[in-house]
Design an enzyme around this catalytic site. Structure first.
Site, PDB file in Angstrom:
ATOM      1  N   LYS A  33       0.843  -1.200   0.000  1.00 20.74           N
ATOM      2  CA  LYS A  33       0.000   0.000   0.000  1.00 20.74           C
ATOM      3  C   LYS A  33       0.883   1.257   0.000  1.00 20.74           C
ATOM      4  CE  LYS A  33      -0.313  -0.198   5.026  1.00 20.74           C
ATOM      5  NZ  LYS A  33      -1.142  -0.634   6.171  1.00 20.74           N
ATOM      6  N   TYR A 253      18.424  28.243   9.350  1.00 26.15           N
ATOM      7  CA  TYR A 253      17.273  28.987   9.877  1.00 26.15           C
ATOM      8  C   TYR A 253      17.247  28.959  11.401  1.00 26.15           C
ATOM      9  CZ  TYR A 253      15.027  29.248   5.273  1.00 26.15           C
ATOM     10  OH  TYR A 253      14.709  29.512   3.965  1.00 26.15           O
TER      11      TYR A 253
HETATM   12  C1  LIG Z   1      -0.380  -1.666   6.800  1.00 21.69           C
HETATM   13  C2  LIG Z   1      -0.996  -2.921   7.312  1.00 21.69           C
HETATM   14  C3  LIG Z   1      -0.204  -4.046   7.540  1.00 21.69           C
HETATM   15  C4  LIG Z   1       1.307  -4.031   7.437  1.00 21.69           C
HETATM   16  O1  LIG Z   1       1.826  -3.497   8.641  1.00 21.69           O
HETATM   17  P1  LIG Z   1       3.396  -3.507   8.917  1.00 21.69           P
HETATM   18  O2  LIG Z   1       3.503  -3.007  10.309  1.00 21.69           O
HETATM   19  O3  LIG Z   1       4.003  -2.568   7.937  1.00 21.69           O
HETATM   20  O4  LIG Z   1       3.856  -4.893   8.732  1.00 21.69           O
HETATM   21  C5  LIG Z   1      -0.832  -5.221   7.896  1.00 21.69           C
HETATM   22  N1  LIG Z   1      -2.180  -5.271   8.048  1.00 21.69           N
HETATM   23  C6  LIG Z   1      -2.973  -4.191   7.866  1.00 21.69           C
HETATM   24  C7  LIG Z   1      -4.438  -4.313   8.068  1.00 21.69           C
HETATM   25  C8  LIG Z   1      -2.399  -2.981   7.505  1.00 21.69           C
HETATM   26  O5  LIG Z   1      -3.192  -1.908   7.339  1.00 21.69           O
END
Ligand SMILES: *Cc1c(COP(=O)(O)O)cnc(C)c1O
Length: 357
Positions: A33, A253
């Site tokens: 994702k 800055y």
């Molecule tokens: C993003 C997500 C994962 C992966 O999580 P990680 O901590 O990156 O392994 C697994 N399950 C769901 C439902 C998620 O939204």
């Protein structure tokens, strides 16, 4: 051309998937994702295509991008659909779909579909974000089993504190899930990366590793594995200017850093508009031509300053690693008060270069 680059090592990604898969009891969805946590979802999915059991994304748009690129493995939509209109495409592209709320359940029941769906039925076992309560879960499962629009149901829940090895919450959530699903003849999916690392006694048919695929480790691995996850992204740029400052002079800055002795400063062409965290303070580690040194003063939009004192061989044109094999992204994230996930997802504007598989 501006020298800020994200080098993506697809061999490391493949190594990490294989190592993650060894931690799983059975199958593993590679979570890609958010553009594969900023690494490029299409490139990552293609690099894993002959290894992975499937992929997980957050929404239909992300899944369609993968399908358009020829990804034919199962893809789970982790939040399901956002409007019932999406169901036709979910069927057409053979996507697996989370159902987490009553409105989605009704939409699935009432849709007129060309083929029945694979539904991943989400339980809220204690995170209290999305999912059906343990009390209502069995009735929902029965409704799905009875629906002509549903071919298969997978039981899914998500842990809220699996990266905290002193917390009882992960076991509590797993117990809630196990009790509420007793006797259901369906596959289950529970483990994210921290659960795979820290809770070897908790396993499921489908694991969902995300961050460990990219080589960051949110928690130490339990057990005896001597293999390591390898960083997939190296964020780097080059020094574009050097100045020698006497004691008492500030850098950047707000004069957040003031030299307490003569200092040699390198200016690097990367900043918060590229996704390097503005909240990283003086002292955050960077590497110049392989030597570790530190950030000085505030990160600007397009530039940042580093300490070259004592690194006489470094100068204009030297390569600076912001994170990667020499500089742990987890360390940078901790210094900046955030997590590796956010840093990786925020990388932008830089040139991406992929090493072929
Ligand atoms: C993003 C997500 C994962 C992966 O999580 P990680 O901590 O990156 O392994 C697994 N399950 C769901 C439902 C998620 O939204």
């Amino acid at each position: 051309m501006r020298p800020a680059r994200a080098l993506i090592n697809l061999q490391a990604l493949r190594h990490n998937y294989q190592l993650a898969r060894k931690l799983c009891a059975d199958k593993a969805l590679a979570v890609v994702k958010a553009d594969a946590y900023g690494h490029g979802a299409v490139a990552c999915a293609q690099a894993l295509h002959d290894l992975a059991d499937g992929f997980a994304v957050s929404c239909l748009e992300e899944a369609l991008e993968l399908r358009a690129a020829g990804v034919s493995l199962p893809i789970v939509l982790l939040e399901g659909f956002f409007h019932p209109d999406e169901l036709a495409q979910i069927v057409e592209h053979q996507l697996w779909c989370v159902v987490h709320s009553e409105w989605q359940l009704k939409a699935v029941e009432q849709a007129v579909l060309a083929e029945p769906l694979t539904i991943w039925l989400k339980m809220d076992s204690g995170m209290h974000r999305v999912g059906f309560s343990p009390a209502e879960y069995r009735a929902v499962w029965q409704r799905l089993q009875a629906s002509k629009n549903v071919a298969t149901v997978v039981l899914i829940t998500h842990f809220s504190r699996a990266d905290e090895i002193d917390s009882a919450r992960t076991h509590e959530q797993f117990q809630v899930f196990t009790d509420a699903t007793a006797g259901m003849q369906s596959l289950i999916s529970v483990c994210n990366s921290p659960a795979l690392l820290a809770w070897p006694e908790i396993r499921s048919d489908w694991s969902r590793p995300g961050i460990i695929l990219y080589g960051s480790q949110p928690v130490a691995m339990q057990g005896l594995s001597t293999e390591k996850f390898q960083p997939v992204m190296t964020l780097q740029s080059k020094i574009i200017a050097v100045r020698e400052l006497p004691s008492g002079e500030p850098v950047g800055y707000g004069a957040q850093f003031v030299a307490s002795q003569p200092v040699r400063v390198g200016i690097v062409a990367i900043g918060y508009a590229d996704g390097y965290p503005r909240h990283a303070p003086t002292g955050t580690v960077v590497a110049v031509d392989g030597c570790l040194t530190q950030l000085l003063g505030r990160v600007s939009m397009d530039m940042l300053a580093i300490d070259l004192t004592g690194l006489s061989q470094a100068g204009v044109g030297s390569t600076v690693e912001l994170w990667g094999n020499q500089v742990s992204i987890d360390e940078v994230a901790a210094r900046a008060g955030t997590i590796s996930y956010e840093l990786l997802c925020n990388v932008k504007r830089v040139r991406y270069e992929y090493t072929a598989v």
